[in-house]
Design a protein around this motif. Structure first.
Motif, PDB file in Angstrom:
ATOM      1  N   LEU A 150       0.812  -1.221   0.000  1.00  0.00           N
ATOM      2  CA  LEU A 150       0.000   0.000   0.000  1.00  0.00           C
ATOM      3  C   LEU A 150       0.844   1.269   0.000  1.00  0.00           C
ATOM      4  O   LEU A 150       0.390   2.312  -0.467  1.00  0.00           O
ATOM      5  N   ALA A 151       2.058   1.190   0.511  1.00  0.00           N
ATOM      6  CA  ALA A 151       2.919   2.376   0.502  1.00  0.00           C
ATOM      7  C   ALA A 151       3.483   2.659  -0.888  1.00  0.00           C
ATOM      8  O   ALA A 151       3.834   3.803  -1.195  1.00  0.00           O
ATOM      9  N   ASP A 152       3.558   1.641  -1.748  1.00  0.00           N
ATOM     10  CA  ASP A 152       4.098   1.827  -3.096  1.00  0.00           C
ATOM     11  C   ASP A 152       3.357   0.897  -4.062  1.00  0.00           C
ATOM     12  O   ASP A 152       3.934  -0.033  -4.626  1.00  0.00           O
ATOM     13  N   PRO A 153       2.051   1.123  -4.263  1.00  0.00           N
ATOM     14  CA  PRO A 153       1.252   0.179  -5.053  1.00  0.00           C
ATOM     15  C   PRO A 153       1.707   0.057  -6.504  1.00  0.00           C
ATOM     16  O   PRO A 153       1.609  -1.027  -7.094  1.00  0.00           O
ATOM     17  N   GLU A 154       2.187   1.146  -7.099  1.00  0.00           N
ATOM     18  CA  GLU A 154       2.557   1.085  -8.511  1.00  0.00           C
ATOM     19  C   GLU A 154       3.745   0.153  -8.745  1.00  0.00           C
ATOM     20  O   GLU A 154       3.892  -0.405  -9.830  1.00  0.00           O
ATOM     21  N   ARG A 155       4.568  -0.012  -7.748  1.00  0.00           N
ATOM     22  CA  ARG A 155       5.694  -0.940  -7.887  1.00  0.00           C
ATOM     23  C   ARG A 155       5.192  -2.359  -8.145  1.00  0.00           C
ATOM     24  O   ARG A 155       5.882  -3.164  -8.785  1.00  0.00           O
ATOM     25  N   TYR A 156       4.000  -2.662  -7.642  1.00  0.00           N
ATOM     26  CA  TYR A 156       3.442  -4.008  -7.778  1.00  0.00           C
ATOM     27  C   TYR A 156       2.331  -4.073  -8.823  1.00  0.00           C
ATOM     28  O   TYR A 156       1.562  -5.022  -8.861  1.00  0.00           O
ATOM     29  N   GLY A 157       2.258  -3.044  -9.662  1.00  0.00           N
ATOM     30  CA  GLY A 157       1.312  -3.079 -10.772  1.00  0.00           C
ATOM     31  C   GLY A 157      -0.083  -2.600 -10.436  1.00  0.00           C
ATOM     32  O   GLY A 157      -1.026  -2.883 -11.184  1.00  0.00           O
ATOM     33  N   PHE A 158      -0.260  -1.844  -9.348  1.00  0.00           N
ATOM     34  CA  PHE A 158      -1.577  -1.334  -8.973  1.00  0.00           C
ATOM     35  C   PHE A 158      -1.625   0.175  -9.172  1.00  0.00           C
ATOM     36  O   PHE A 158      -0.732   0.897  -8.717  1.00  0.00           O
TER      37      PHE A 158
END
Length: 419
Positions: free
Chosen positions: A278-286
């Motif tokens: 949740l702190a870096d969602p874009e790193r995981y494709g969100f």
């Protein structure tokens, strides 16, 4: 003279005629499909010719240096997109343990092989549930703001907000098999110990704001007992006495060295995983656009004093709203009415200024209570349905049988609310 055609022969001729007609229909349909495919191919070819022609015409009229510059820009952009694709693919298919991780100001010992594996497990399992993670992100926009505000006011670590995520997926009405309720999953005894009202008609465990204050106070007390946030979280999940007993028997003082029940061993790492994602969602494709996040509904918060009985419909009518909206704004209201007492309730924005409600003074239980004699095959649930009352009310009216199975011949009191 015409000879009659035998019935069997007539059926055979009709069947052949039907087969011929079906074959003709199939041929017509196949012919049309071929024509459509030909027209589509021709249209695509024409479009390609037009595109190539336009491109050649543009290139012919564009200076070579400008064209070369455009091509270099396109190549650079294609390389960037390919890097993004590879990064997202790695994030979706695998997980690289970070070089360092802190939670609530404490370092997680990732140099221990078992700690790395436990963290990796929880992150990968969370990433498998993409729909759930998206809902975490959407709901966090609604509930995190006042959790964070309470954390700042009480000088507690911001990371504690992720505990609510792993407890309930930020659902105010989440209920466990152990009767833990709300976004912080309080059991009744602990909720009452931290000042929450828990009754059959009003349950503040379901109020995210009130429950957050109580939960953070409880976590602060646990930290005071154990001196480590990892142990405090383990105690929040598994109970203070269980964690203390395990520490005493195993003679260790670190959560990462403790052998605890499987759920509690995973619990703290689930909080770490929630933070990472949740702190870096874009790193995981969100990526959830801001306009699609769930925002806190605009509302007015008013205090009401109920002397006898105030129905949800009465609140809705007084606020110019409707039953469903009042229930959504006030998850602490568990039934159809508020009993006597003082309550802080939420109303649609603007309704608080002119809110007036006429409570039903006759909402006290009737003195002419009905009685039901238990027959063979009766159950409390079936009797509650028969008289259209709540099962918990039926148990409360009949304490003699609330702790045992009913038997034929028992007499149960059924109280009705006068309207």
């Amino acid at each position: 003279m015409l000879m009659p055609i035998p019935a069997g022969e007539l059926r055979r001729l009709l069947e052949e005629d039907r087969r011929r007609e079906a074959a003709h229909r199939r041929l017509r349909w196949q012919r049309r499909r071929r024509q459509l495919a030909w027209w589509l191919a021709a249209a695509a070819a024409a479009a390609a010719i037009l595109f190539i022609g336009a491109h050649l015409a543009y290139a012919a009229n564009t200076p070579n240096e400008e064209l070369a510059d455009r091509l270099r820009q396109l190549e650079a952009r294609i390389e960037e997109l390919e890097e993004d694709r590879q990064r997202l693919t790695r994030a979706l298919l695998t997980f690289e343990v970070p070089a360092a991780l802190g939670f609530a100001g404490e370092a997680v010992p990732l140099d221990r092989w078992d700690v790395r594996e436990r963290l990796e497990r929880e992150v990968l399992l969370s990433l498998q549930q993409r729909g759930q993670v998206i809902l975490w992100l959407k709901r966090a926009a609604r509930y995190f703001p006042y959790i964070e505000k309470t954390l700042r006011r009480t000088d507690l670590p911001d990371d504690l907000k992720y505990v609510a995520v792993i407890e309930s997926a930020l659902q105010p009405q989440a209920l466990s098999s152990a009767s833990a309720l709300g976004i912080w999953q309080f059991i009744p005894a602990t909720a009452r110990r931290y000042g929450l009202r828990v009754t059959t008609r009003w349950d503040e465990r379901r109020d995210p704001e009130l429950a957050s204050r109580a939960a953070l106070a409880y976590l602060a007390d646990l930290y005071g007992q154990f001196g480590q946030w990892s142990l405090a979280l383990a105690a929040y999940n598994g109970g203070e006495s269980r964690v203390k007993s395990a520490m005493r028997k195993q003679r260790v003082r670190s959560y990462f060295q403790l052998a605890l029940p499987r759920e509690t061993e995973r619990y703290v790492f689930r909080a770490y995983a929630a933070k990472l994602i949740l702190a870096d969602p874009e790193r995981y494709g969100f990526h959830v656009p801001g306009e699609e996040l769930y925002r806190p509904p605009a509302r007015d918060r008013v205090q009401v004093r109920v002397r006898h009985h105030l129905t949800v419909m009465g609140i809705a009518e007084g606020a110019g709203s409707f039953y469903r909206e009042v229930k959504l704004l006030n998850p602490a209201i568990t039934g159809d009415a508020l009993p006597a007492g003082t309550f802080l309730i939420n109303l649609p924005e603007g309704a608080g200024k002119h809110f007036k409600v006429r409570e039903q003074a006759s909402g006290v239980a009737s003195s002419a209570a009905q009685r039901h004699r238990v027959r063979r095959g009766d159950t409390l649930s079936a009797i509650a349905r028969q008289y259209r009352v709540r099962l918990e009310d039926l148990r409360r009216w009949n304490p003699a049988v609330s702790g045992r199975a009913i038997r034929p011949g028992d007499v149960l009191v059924i109280r009705r609310m006068q309207q």
